[in-house]
Design a protein around this motif. Structure first.
Motif, PDB file in Angstrom:
ATOM      1  N   ARG A 176       0.869  -1.290   0.013  1.00 28.14           N
ATOM      2  CA  ARG A 176      -0.047  -0.094  -0.098  1.00 28.14           C
ATOM      3  C   ARG A 176       0.695   1.197  -0.024  1.00 28.14           C
ATOM      4  O   ARG A 176       0.530   2.253  -0.474  1.00 28.14           O
ATOM      5  N   PHE A 177       1.950   1.329   1.071  1.00 27.91           N
ATOM      6  CA  PHE A 177       2.724   2.456   0.992  1.00 27.91           C
ATOM      7  C   PHE A 177       3.543   2.642  -0.225  1.00 27.91           C
ATOM      8  O   PHE A 177       3.395   3.939  -0.933  1.00 27.91           O
ATOM      9  N   TRP A 178       3.984   1.702  -1.151  1.00 28.19           N
ATOM     10  CA  TRP A 178       4.678   2.016  -2.316  1.00 28.19           C
ATOM     11  C   TRP A 178       3.698   2.231  -3.604  1.00 28.19           C
ATOM     12  O   TRP A 178       3.885   3.053  -4.544  1.00 28.19           O
ATOM     13  N   ALA A 179       2.232   1.698  -3.308  1.00 28.78           N
ATOM     14  CA  ALA A 179       1.437   1.986  -4.368  1.00 28.78           C
ATOM     15  C   ALA A 179       0.945   3.540  -4.129  1.00 28.78           C
ATOM     16  O   ALA A 179       0.671   4.194  -5.493  1.00 28.78           O
TER      17      ALA A 179
ATOM     18  N   VAL B 172       6.545  13.387  -2.180  1.00 28.80           N
ATOM     19  CA  VAL B 172       7.275  12.260  -1.774  1.00 28.80           C
ATOM     20  C   VAL B 172       7.890  12.319  -0.624  1.00 28.80           C
ATOM     21  O   VAL B 172       7.875  11.448   0.361  1.00 28.80           O
ATOM     22  N   TYR B 173       8.329  13.462   0.016  1.00 25.33           N
ATOM     23  CA  TYR B 173       9.073  13.567   1.141  1.00 25.33           C
ATOM     24  C   TYR B 173       7.995  13.564   2.488  1.00 25.33           C
ATOM     25  O   TYR B 173       8.291  12.790   3.264  1.00 25.33           O
ATOM     26  N   ARG B 174       6.599  13.943   2.193  1.00 27.16           N
ATOM     27  CA  ARG B 174       5.626  13.886   3.240  1.00 27.16           C
ATOM     28  C   ARG B 174       5.425  12.292   3.244  1.00 27.16           C
ATOM     29  O   ARG B 174       5.277  11.774   4.463  1.00 27.16           O
ATOM     30  N   LEU B 175       5.349  11.713   2.327  1.00 30.02           N
ATOM     31  CA  LEU B 175       4.783  10.041   2.100  1.00 30.02           C
ATOM     32  C   LEU B 175       5.922   9.383   2.756  1.00 30.02           C
ATOM     33  O   LEU B 175       5.564   8.388   3.795  1.00 30.02           O
TER      34      LEU B 175
ATOM     35  N   VAL C 234       1.707   8.791  -7.248  1.00 27.42           N
ATOM     36  CA  VAL C 234       2.068  10.079  -7.429  1.00 27.42           C
ATOM     37  C   VAL C 234       2.930  10.219  -8.747  1.00 27.42           C
ATOM     38  O   VAL C 234       2.929  11.180  -9.415  1.00 27.42           O
ATOM     39  N   ASN C 235       4.030   9.143  -9.047  1.00 31.92           N
ATOM     40  CA  ASN C 235       4.706   9.103 -10.100  1.00 31.92           C
ATOM     41  C   ASN C 235       3.994   8.928 -11.474  1.00 31.92           C
ATOM     42  O   ASN C 235       4.274   9.445 -12.455  1.00 31.92           O
ATOM     43  N   PHE C 236       3.055   8.187 -11.159  1.00 31.61           N
ATOM     44  CA  PHE C 236       2.068   7.743 -12.283  1.00 31.61           C
ATOM     45  C   PHE C 236       1.399   9.328 -12.922  1.00 31.61           C
ATOM     46  O   PHE C 236       1.287   9.503 -14.125  1.00 31.61           O
ATOM     47  N   VAL C 237       0.856   9.769 -11.870  1.00 27.32           N
ATOM     48  CA  VAL C 237       0.117  11.238 -12.364  1.00 27.32           C
ATOM     49  C   VAL C 237       1.204  12.254 -13.109  1.00 27.32           C
ATOM     50  O   VAL C 237       0.884  12.567 -14.060  1.00 27.32           O
ATOM     51  N   LEU C 238       2.222  12.245 -12.573  1.00 28.28           N
ATOM     52  CA  LEU C 238       3.299  13.223 -13.068  1.00 28.28           C
ATOM     53  C   LEU C 238       3.726  12.798 -14.478  1.00 28.28           C
ATOM     54  O   LEU C 238       4.103  13.388 -15.285  1.00 28.28           O
TER      55      LEU C 238
ATOM     56  N   GLY D 181       8.195  10.575   4.935  1.00 30.47           N
ATOM     57  CA  GLY D 181       8.495  10.793   6.284  1.00 30.47           C
ATOM     58  C   GLY D 181       7.365  10.173   7.204  1.00 30.47           C
ATOM     59  O   GLY D 181       7.677   9.993   8.309  1.00 30.47           O
ATOM     60  N   ALA D 182       6.061   9.988   6.630  1.00 27.33           N
ATOM     61  CA  ALA D 182       4.965   9.468   7.412  1.00 27.33           C
ATOM     62  C   ALA D 182       4.894   8.018   7.543  1.00 27.33           C
ATOM     63  O   ALA D 182       4.666   7.480   8.609  1.00 27.33           O
ATOM     64  N   GLY D 183       5.741   7.295   6.535  1.00 32.89           N
ATOM     65  CA  GLY D 183       6.058   5.860   6.622  1.00 32.89           C
ATOM     66  C   GLY D 183       4.880   5.090   6.358  1.00 32.89           C
ATOM     67  O   GLY D 183       3.906   5.422   6.119  1.00 32.89           O
ATOM     68  N   PRO D 184       5.159   3.710   6.258  1.00 25.64           N
ATOM     69  CA  PRO D 184       4.061   2.520   6.198  1.00 25.64           C
ATOM     70  C   PRO D 184       2.936   2.505   6.964  1.00 25.64           C
ATOM     71  O   PRO D 184       2.077   2.132   6.468  1.00 25.64           O
ATOM     72  N   GLN D 185       3.482   2.874   8.420  1.00 24.19           N
ATOM     73  CA  GLN D 185       2.414   2.650   9.469  1.00 24.19           C
ATOM     74  C   GLN D 185       1.306   3.450   8.990  1.00 24.19           C
ATOM     75  O   GLN D 185      -0.106   3.316   9.265  1.00 24.19           O
ATOM     76  N   THR D 186       1.478   4.683   8.348  1.00 27.31           N
ATOM     77  CA  THR D 186       0.459   5.723   8.116  1.00 27.31           C
ATOM     78  C   THR D 186      -0.640   5.127   6.983  1.00 27.31           C
ATOM     79  O   THR D 186      -1.943   5.077   7.085  1.00 27.31           O
ATOM     80  N   ALA D 187      -0.063   4.434   5.939  1.00 30.43           N
ATOM     81  CA  ALA D 187      -0.775   3.824   4.927  1.00 30.43           C
ATOM     82  C   ALA D 187      -1.565   2.627   5.728  1.00 30.43           C
ATOM     83  O   ALA D 187      -2.641   2.144   5.195  1.00 30.43           O
ATOM     84  N   GLU D 188      -0.938   1.772   6.528  1.00 30.43           N
ATOM     85  CA  GLU D 188      -1.720   0.865   7.388  1.00 30.43           C
ATOM     86  C   GLU D 188      -2.813   1.313   8.237  1.00 30.43           C
ATOM     87  O   GLU D 188      -3.937   0.736   8.138  1.00 30.43           O
ATOM     88  N   ALA D 189      -2.566   2.442   8.908  1.00 27.62           N
ATOM     89  CA  ALA D 189      -3.563   3.007   9.660  1.00 27.62           C
ATOM     90  C   ALA D 189      -4.844   3.518   8.897  1.00 27.62           C
ATOM     91  O   ALA D 189      -5.891   3.404   9.176  1.00 27.62           O
ATOM     92  N   HIS D 190      -4.489   4.086   7.627  1.00 32.88           N
ATOM     93  CA  HIS D 190      -5.340   4.662   6.575  1.00 32.88           C
ATOM     94  C   HIS D 190      -6.272   3.437   6.468  1.00 32.88           C
ATOM     95  O   HIS D 190      -7.540   3.680   6.204  1.00 32.88           O
ATOM     96  N   TYR D 191      -5.582   2.273   6.055  1.00 26.78           N
ATOM     97  CA  TYR D 191      -6.550   1.184   5.345  1.00 26.78           C
ATOM     98  C   TYR D 191      -7.320   0.628   6.424  1.00 26.78           C
ATOM     99  O   TYR D 191      -8.599   0.330   6.345  1.00 26.78           O
TER     100      TYR D 191
END
Length: 448
Positions: A52-55, A428-431, A60-64, A433-443
């Motif tokens: 999820r984190f890398w997705a 990207v810096y914010r993502l 972000v890169n896909f949109v750019l 910095g927040a780390g994978p735990q943020t993606a897990e918590a969001h899920y």
């Protein structure tokens, strides 16, 4: 500065900037599938959270990539109208297929992967990741097919009005140059993704945050990096180099700085090309190695630039020579650092060996440089041809677009892309910095 040169700088700038994004998304697409497969096989939620984190970084890169890729399609009509008029009957087909099939496939299933996980089974969610991977790699294939026809034109007819059309669609798709170039290019994309993933893991370990995920990222990144770096050199790099020597011998001579035809030709590891005196200054060379690498024997004759008319030499010879050596030099470094990291990983010492973690962290920009240098080698080596042997670059640009218009739009693109770069860095810096735990918590919040 004349209009022709401005058109070349214009396209070189936009395509170089654009490819900073697809090379990461194509490589990450494969690594996300690997993470999802391990999660599905071992029922390990850590790998799901990592995917999820890398997705999110992928998105972000896909949109750019989309935003910076669309203007290049228009440049075929604005800056290179004569090229489009004469070759549109060939290159239009793979470019259209890239947009109609692969882009919509990739974007649709990316949406499912990002926003529909709680509505899909685990197997279906893995399937969405797999379809994103397939879509992104098919996209790369159609683009490579287009470029490969410019490098080694096949399956075409010349019509009475001076334009070209496809004589065999399957012949176009199965251009042997395309498959070699595609394999080499996609390995380069995986190298970029592996170094970015390993660098992120090294950053977390050095910073003492998200340590569990840092170890996971390092493990996957180093293993994928070692495999892709090896395949990048052999067999894909070796076979592609042999194809260049066979079909574009002047480009090979320029890449190696070989001014004179030689039996038992050496490979120049370092040195500076002196075009005026047709020699390499301060060379560090390995005798007879070039002959062996191309033909498998140290006594083989390799054509030098003296075998070709001067007007068929690569037009930016020093830039070709340096871009090739930067690519090859960095590729050697990549193989070395990933081999060292893999050895320490096997011994269970990588996570605490800071003198290796720091080079892994600081190396993340280098694959971008190497991939850019590789594409410069391919495109500059083709010069002075726009379509090799059929159409010179000077015959393809838009003569009705003025110098002022070209310069104005070039400066406009530079300004817009500067803003996009700042935006990308912040996100990207914010993502990270927040780390994978943020993606897990969001899920977990979404599924609560």
């Amino acid at each position: 500065m004349d209009t022709f040169l401005l058109h070349r700088i214009h396209f070189a700038f936009t395509i170089t900037y654009h490819y900073l994004f697809p090379q990461l998304t194509m490589g990450l697409a494969l690594l996300i599938v690997v993470l999802k497969f391990i999660a599905l096989k071992n029922n390990d939620e850590r790998y799901n959270a990592a995917a999820r984190f890398w997705a999110r970084l992928f998105a972000v890169n896909f949109v750019l990539g989309v935003v910076t890729g669309i203007p290049m399609e228009f440049q075929f009509g604005t800056n290179w109208a004569e090229f489009s008029r004469r070759t549109g009957g060939v290159i239009g087909q793979p470019l259209a297929m890239e947009g109609v099939f692969s882009f919509f496939l990739e974007s649709t299933f990316l949406g499912l992967f990002l926003f529909a996980e709680k509505r899909l089974t685990k197997l279906a969610h893995f399937g969405s990741a797999l379809m994103v991977f397939i879509g992104s790699w098919i996209s790369g294939f159609f683009i490579i097919v287009t470029d490969a026809w410019m490098q080694h034109p096949v399956a075409y007819h010349l019509l009475p009005n001076g334009t070209y059309e496809v004589s065999s669609f399957w012949g176009l798709l199965f251009n042997p140059w395309a498959w070699l170039q595609y394999a080499h290019n996609m390995c380069g994309a995986v190298v970029t993704a592996a170094f970015v993933m390993a660098a992120t893991g090294a950053f977390y370990l050095l910073d003492g945050k998200h340590v569990e995920y840092g170890k996971l990222f390092l493990k996957v990144g180093v293993i994928a990096g070692l495999a892709s770096c090896i395949v990048q050199i052999f067999p894909t790099g070796d076979l592609h180099g042999r194809a260049v020597a066979k079909y574009q011998p002047a480009a090979m001579a320029g890449m190696e700085g070989l001014f004179r035809t030689e039996k038992g030709a050496p490979i120049v590891l370092m040195g500076q090309p002196d075009i005026e005196h047709e020699k390499i200054d301060n060379p560090i060379a390995a005798n007879k190695v070039l002959s062996f690498l191309i033909y498998g024997t140290t006594s083989a004759e390799v054509q030098g630039l003296d075998s070709f008319p001067r007007d068929q030499w690569p037009t930016a010879l020093p830039l070709l020579y340096y871009s090739y050596h930067i690519m090859a030099g960095l590729g050697t470094y990549f193989a070395f650092i990933m081999t060292l990291a893999a050895f320490l990983l096997w011994r269970g010492k990588l996570y605490t060996t800071r003198w290796v973690l720091w080079p892994l962290l600081l190396s993340f920009p280098l694959p971008y440089i190497a991939n850019t240098a590789g594409w410069m080698t391919a495109e500059i080596g083709r010069q002075p041809w726009l379509v090799y042997g059929l159409m010179r670059t000077s015959q393809g640009y838009s003569t009705h677009v003025s110098e002022g218009n070209s310069l104005f739009t070039l400066l406009g693109f530079m300004g817009m892309y500067t803003v996009l770069s700042i935006l990308w860095v912040v996100i990207v810096y914010r993502l990270i910095g927040a780390g994978p735990q943020t993606a897990e918590a969001h899920y977990e919040t979404m599924t609560a």
